[in-house]
Design a protein around this motif. Structure first.
Motif, PDB file in Angstrom:
ATOM      1  N   ASP A 624      17.660  23.787  12.976  1.00 29.32           N
ATOM      2  CA  ASP A 624      17.918  24.318  14.322  1.00 29.32           C
ATOM      3  C   ASP A 624      19.403  24.408  14.603  1.00 29.32           C
ATOM      4  O   ASP A 624      19.877  25.380  15.216  1.00 29.32           O
ATOM      5  CB  ASP A 624      17.242  23.432  15.373  1.00 29.32           C
ATOM      6  N   ALA A 625      20.161  23.373  14.181  1.00 28.16           N
ATOM      7  CA  ALA A 625      21.605  23.354  14.455  1.00 28.16           C
ATOM      8  C   ALA A 625      22.309  24.543  13.820  1.00 28.16           C
ATOM      9  O   ALA A 625      23.311  25.042  14.345  1.00 28.16           O
ATOM     10  CB  ALA A 625      22.223  22.050  13.937  1.00 28.16           C
ATOM     11  N   THR A 627      20.636  27.619  12.957  1.00 27.06           N
ATOM     12  CA  THR A 627      20.125  28.875  13.523  1.00 27.06           C
ATOM     13  C   THR A 627      20.641  29.124  14.939  1.00 27.06           C
ATOM     14  O   THR A 627      20.646  30.258  15.403  1.00 27.06           O
ATOM     15  CB  THR A 627      18.584  28.865  13.535  1.00 27.06           C
ATOM     16  N   GLU A 628      21.074  28.064  15.616  1.00 26.60           N
ATOM     17  CA  GLU A 628      21.623  28.235  16.965  1.00 26.60           C
ATOM     18  C   GLU A 628      23.057  28.736  16.965  1.00 26.60           C
ATOM     19  O   GLU A 628      23.580  29.148  18.006  1.00 26.60           O
ATOM     20  CB  GLU A 628      21.537  26.900  17.717  1.00 26.60           C
ATOM     21  N   LEU A 629      23.701  28.693  15.792  1.00 22.95           N
ATOM     22  CA  LEU A 629      25.078  29.182  15.700  1.00 22.95           C
ATOM     23  C   LEU A 629      25.094  30.701  15.778  1.00 22.95           C
ATOM     24  O   LEU A 629      24.106  31.364  15.445  1.00 22.95           O
ATOM     25  CB  LEU A 629      25.708  28.732  14.374  1.00 22.95           C
ATOM     26  N   LYS A 631      25.483  34.449  14.626  1.00 22.82           N
ATOM     27  CA  LYS A 631      25.172  35.026  13.314  1.00 22.82           C
ATOM     28  C   LYS A 631      26.414  35.193  12.459  1.00 22.82           C
ATOM     29  O   LYS A 631      26.386  34.978  11.242  1.00 22.82           O
ATOM     30  CB  LYS A 631      24.482  36.384  13.499  1.00 22.82           C
ATOM     31  N   GLN A 634      27.263  31.893  10.943  1.00 24.35           N
ATOM     32  CA  GLN A 634      26.290  31.560   9.892  1.00 24.35           C
ATOM     33  C   GLN A 634      26.660  32.247   8.583  1.00 24.35           C
ATOM     34  O   GLN A 634      26.648  31.639   7.509  1.00 24.35           O
ATOM     35  CB  GLN A 634      24.885  31.995  10.321  1.00 24.35           C
ATOM     36  N   GLN A 659      32.507  24.621  12.174  1.00 21.36           N
ATOM     37  CA  GLN A 659      32.689  24.956  13.582  1.00 21.36           C
ATOM     38  C   GLN A 659      34.139  24.737  14.020  1.00 21.36           C
ATOM     39  O   GLN A 659      34.695  25.519  14.801  1.00 21.36           O
ATOM     40  CB  GLN A 659      31.741  24.127  14.451  1.00 21.36           C
TER      41      GLN A 659
END
Length: 836
Positions: A624-625, A627-629, A631, A634, A659
């Protein structure tokens, strides 16, 4: 109701256009109701209802013309020597809603009736109503001449049906039709068969099928009737059920034909015009109209129906015309070509007698194996043997042994094509059950899955690329057999919700086991099916000049031999798609990828690291951590080239590092003092690492990681053996900031490093050279090494430092672009002798 209105207009002496207008309104109302009628009656019932409606309209128009012509002195219709006769699909009661209405008007000259005038008035009325009429007008005695001049007319006359008119004229017409049917029947039949061959070449099987003209379309079913009518004089194929073919065979054929009627009617209603090809944009709506859950199911059933009609037509056309072909081959040639009871060969074509019994499939497979290893052709009579062969499930071990022997032959494509046309491929290879006639709507494939798989075998057996052919010829016979199995079954996982490559990998293992391949071979089959699209995907969509791409690719493929097999599999797969897909451009890309991947396959350690990284990436992609970033971030994270970065970092640590990296403008650092003292630095501007390490050498560095991230950011992690005093932390921060001044330097004690303790590999990879320093652990050693690198402008991409109390084992990956390979000896001399 209609007749009453017409009679009223006639009594009122209304003009012709008023009557035509009435008919036109009636036709328009009928057309508006067609959709509703179709919802209740589909298939042949719908076509019959439509035909009967047109019959009633045409009959009403003819009656109206007679009534207008003769007034109250109308003679009996039977005495007027005119007959209106439906032809073609209209005559068969299979007329689709927007097809032309083929009408034959026959008459006999009679001085008492102005037949020409009556016919002329009738035609004007039909045209005024807007009906699409295709018509011919003939005296009954002229029909044989017209049929002899044009085979299309002769064909249409075979499907004649009286609508209205004189029964005497119709009887005279039927006598002429009998004469036509018995005139040179052999020539007519052979001409129709040749016409069908040309049509089938023009309209081959397609995933956007032409319901009328394609192989297995309505034209094929009509050919069957035309020949049956010519030879046996039957008015319906059903009359031959139980004699020429069984009731069950005819029933299966009729079910298939019924679906074609339904689809064609739906196309006409949807398009509001004559439309016989089911195109991609129409499939969804057609599926809805016909009650299918989705368009894939509809097209799959449609392709199966066309296969069945083609199979049935081929077999029984040949069976009917066999007596006409007596003398085509000399008896002596047939006798010499007898290879088994009821089975003959002429050159490379196999035939069977009309009295051949039902064979067990094992006997037929044994027969194929006795043939020379070459490409064979099969007469429909031979096709019938396999179509109706006795196959018992589960298959015997002996059957799989025979199949294995077929795979071991140089040429197997012709046999697979035979199995496909006979409808037994999925009965011999169970993995094909779910993909039989399965369409592929990806804008790429030209054929359904089963046919595509067979085409791939043809490509494998006729490799046109000399480079790939040379590679194929280096394979052992067992590898060639195994590859043929893989090529045939590579797409059998399609048609499910899961990844077809993964499903296919599971399906091929039991089949390979049944064929007698060992566990290692079975796993190889699974691996190559699992990754059968990987090579084309990398070659066409990724940067094959990027080393990390190559290592990641090889981490899946595992070995140079597997790479070779995958390369040949990819060639066969692309060529099996359709003509013109395998081009010189993609051939060059695939060859480049093969050769570059072959080079990196020699570095097993890095391939292992790449395999581990792939597993980490898969876990990361599901977190989840991650996929929440955004695109974009990522994509940047996954683009980091260093495998070590992924292997050494926990998931949370990796995401935190990246990050922070995206926000760096010049540099950023963090220090932590817990169990150990750690400095983390993110920088875009140069870092004077030698100065930093030298200034902090009193803390004794024990580990250092350097990773190039993205957007020009490089990440440094320094771990020290000793903890600094709390009051010195401010001074350490000042030293870190000063380390971005490249003019600063610090005097370092030269450590003792022997030449034998330094190893250097300029061929570590295309992008990086590797240097390893394995020497005694000395204070300031790492600072000294980095100072030497800085002095010669050597750019370290990744460093792996490992130190004990007595030894230091330091690994450095160095960018070749910094001139490391050209200056290797200078760097080594500097490390050994020091800076003067």
């Amino acid at each position: 109701m209609l007749e009453e209105k017409i009679e009223d207009l006639i009594e009122q002496n209304a003009p012709d256009f008023a009557i035509s207008k009435l008919f036109k309104a009636e036709i328009a109302a009928y057309r508006d109701s067609l959709q509703q009628i179709f919802e209740v009656n589909q298939g042949k019932d719908f076509l019959v209802k439509h035909t009967k409606t047109l019959d009633s309209l045409i009959a009403a128009m003819y009656k109206t013309v007679l009534r207008r012509t003769f007034g109250n002195y109308l003679p009996m219709r039977g005495s007027i020597p005119i007959a209106l006769i439906a032809l073609g699909s209209y005559g068969r009661e299979q007329l689709c809603v927007h097809s032309d209405i083929d009408l034959l008007i026959v008459y006999e000259p009679c001085e008492g009736y102005n037949t020409q005038k009556i016919i002329e008035k009738f035609l004007y009325m039909v045209w005024d109503t807007g009906l699409k009429l295709g018509h011919r007008v003939h005296e009954t005695s002229d029909l044989p001449k017209a049929a002899g001049e044009d085979i299309t007319i002769r064909t249409a006359l075979m499907e004649s049906r009286l609508i209205i008119g004189s029964p005497f004229t119709w009887s005279a017409t039927q006598r002429q039709l009998g004469i036509i049917r018995h005139t040179n029947p052999k020539g007519f039949i052979l001409e129709k068969i040749e016409e069908a061959h040309q049509r089938r070449r023009k309209y081959p099987q397609s995933m956007q099928p032409n319901i009328k003209e394609s192989v297995g379309g309505l034209r094929d079913s009509q050919l069957l009737y035309w020949i049956a009518n010519t030879i046996y004089g039957v008015g319906n194929l059903k009359e031959l059920s139980g004699t020429l073919f069984s009731d069950e065979q005819y029933r299966d054929y009729r079910v298939a034909l019924e679906l074609l009627f339904r689809v064609r009617s739906a196309l006409h209603l949807m398009s509001k015009k004559q439309q016989d090809q089911l195109t991609l944009d129409q499939m969804h709506e057609a599926a809805r109209m016909l009650g299918f859950e989705d368009e894939r199911k509809l097209v799959s059933k449609l392709l199966e129906a066309q296969w069945r009609i083609n199979n049935f037509t081929q077999i029984y056309v040949k069976k009917m015309i066999r007596p006409l072909l007596v003398g085509e081959y000399p008896f002596s040639a047939l006798r010499a070509g007898r290879i088994a009871p009821h089975i003959y060969r002429i050159d490379t074509r196999l035939f069977a007698t009309a009295t051949a019994p039902v064979f067990k499939i094992e006997a037929l497979l044994e027969l194929l194996l006795r043939l020379e290893d070459r490409v064979w052709q099969f007469d429909p009579s031979f096709l019938a043997l396999f179509t109706y062969a006795a196959i018992r499930h589960p298959l015997k071990k002996a059957t799989y042994t025979l199949l294995r022997a077929l795979f071991e032959r140089r040429y197997m494509y012709c046999f697979l094509e035979l199995f496909y046309h006979a409808g037994i491929l999925q009965h011999l290879i169970g993995a094909f059950r779910k993909v039989a006639h399965l369409p592929q709507f990806d804008g790429y494939h030209h054929y359904p899955v089963d046919l595509h798989s067979i085409k791939c075998i043809a490509a494998l057996e006729h490799i046109g690329d000399p480079y790939i052919l040379a590679l194929y010829n280096t394979l052992s016979p067992k590898e060639q057999t195994l590859l043929k199995v893989i090529v045939l079954l590579h797409d059998t996982g399609k048609g499910r919700k899961q990844d077809h490559s993964e499903v296919g990998a599971k399906l091929i293992v039991p089949f390979a086991r049944q064929l007698g391949f060992n566990e290692t071979d079975q796993q190889l089959c699974a691996l190559l099916v699992r990754y059968h699209i990987r090579m084309s995907g990398v070659a066409f969509k990724e940067n094959i000049y990027n080393e990390e791409t190559l290592y990641r690719f090889m981490s899946s493929i595992q070995s140079a031999q597997n790479l070779k097999l995958l390369y040949i599999l990819t060639y066969a797969d692309i060529n099996g798609v359709g003509s013109g897909i395998y081009t010189s451009f993609n051939a060059r890309l695939l060859r480049e990828l093969y050769e570059k991947a072959l080079e990196v396959s020699q570095n097993a350690e890095r391939i292992t690291d790449a395999s581990k990284r792939l597993r980490i990436e898969k876990r990361l992609a599901n977190a989840d951590a991650f996929t929440e970033l955004p695109k974009a971030l990522q994509k940047k994270i996954l683009s980091v080239e260093s495998n070590l970065f992924f292997l050494k970092s926990s998931q949370n640590e990796l995401l935190a590092i990246c990050q922070k990296a995206q926000n760096v403008e010049r540099f950023y650092f963090e220090i932590s003092v817990e169990k150990t003292f750690i400095i983390k630095i993110w920088r875009k501007i140069p870092l004077n690492l030698g100065f930093l390490l030298g200034s902090l050498s009193y803390l004794d560095v024990v580990a250092m990681d350097i990773f190039t991230l993205f957007d020009g950011v490089k990440y440094f992690k320094l771990e020290f053996a000793l903890l600094p005093a709390e009051e010195t932390l401010g001074e350490i921060e000042r030293i870190i900031e000063d380390s971005f001044d490249m003019s600063r330097s610090i005097a370092l004690k030269q450590p003792i490093i022997k030449r034998s303790e330094i190893s250097f590999d300029c061929e570590h990879s295309k992008t990086f050279a590797e240097m390893i320093v394995n020497t005694s652990n000395q204070k300031g050693l790492l600072a000294y090494i980095m100072n030497c690198f800085d002095a010669l402008h050597v750019n370290v991409a990744t460093a792996k430092i490992y130190s004990t109390k007595t030894r230091a084992n330091d690994h450095f990956l160095i960018e070749k672009e910094s001139g490391m390979c050209d200056n290797a000896e200078k760097v080594i001399d500097l490390l050994i002798k020091g800076m003067k």
